[in-house]
Enzyme design. Sequence first.
Site, PDB file in Angstrom:
ATOM      1  N   PHE A  10      42.392  39.214  43.072  1.00  0.00           N
ATOM      2  CA  PHE A  10      41.657  39.666  44.375  1.00  0.00           C
ATOM      3  C   PHE A  10      40.582  39.592  44.782  1.00  0.00           C
ATOM      4  O   PHE A  10      39.705  39.098  43.556  1.00  0.00           O
ATOM      5  CB  PHE A  10      41.898  41.093  44.166  1.00  0.00           C
ATOM      6  N   ASP A  11      40.026  38.698  45.781  1.00  0.00           N
ATOM      7  CA  ASP A  11      38.828  39.235  46.716  1.00  0.00           C
ATOM      8  C   ASP A  11      38.189  40.299  45.932  1.00  0.00           C
ATOM      9  O   ASP A  11      39.350  41.728  46.334  1.00  0.00           O
ATOM     10  CB  ASP A  11      38.773  38.488  48.064  1.00  0.00           C
ATOM     11  N   LEU A  12      36.908  40.546  46.678  1.00  0.00           N
ATOM     12  CA  LEU A  12      36.292  41.290  46.447  1.00  0.00           C
ATOM     13  C   LEU A  12      35.745  42.311  47.747  1.00  0.00           C
ATOM     14  O   LEU A  12      36.220  42.852  47.972  1.00  0.00           O
ATOM     15  CB  LEU A  12      35.361  41.007  45.444  1.00  0.00           C
TER      16      LEU A  12
END
Length: 224
Positions: A10-12
């Site tokens: 996941f990107d943040l």
Amino acid sequence: MSDNLQHILFDLDGTLTDPKEGITKSVEYALNQFNIEVEHPDLLTPYIGPPLFDSFIEIQGFTPEAAAQAVEYYRERFRTLGMFENQVIPGIPALLENLRSEGFTLYVATSKPIVFAEQILRHYELDGFFKYAAGSNLDGTRSKKREVIQHVLDECNVPASQALMIGDREHDIIGAKACGVASIGVLFGYGSEEELSAAGADSIAHTVEEVGDIILRLRQNQLN
């Protein structure tokens, strides 16, 4: 080894949390140090996602020297205030819980410096969902999304064919492609459908719930 989907990255910013207030106000603070006035912080949303150094050059037209100085000014405000002007995107904790209960292993891959990313994940009680979190270094190294994703794969012995990257900007998709990783572009962040499709996202999710549906469908298709 089978190529069943097992590892979810996941990107943040714009994917797990909405960091708009903290990032735009900290960019505004940095620009003000150069006597650049900003009409409204909302005009600075293009800075959310890509490496900041690159954005100060591409969006503001700064020289590399000025961009490096701007990043320092940005961090002055971000590390004390901006980091916590942030909120978890609704539905994300439930999604992470569901994916874990389905047996997936979860990771964070962000261009944000890892020292900030880890504090944010802890502050919003998301850190417990993830096996590993990777980000950039404060000296600017490992800021490209391809480098961050590859770092996760290398550090955790994750085969690219068993991994999936989820993010809201083209950098997430382009980085995943460069590493041989499939991707989902999400529309509840800061990238448009056009941006994500043009970058080559394998799937597009309009909602947090749809992310979970797509992941389970991908795994089901592999099993059939």
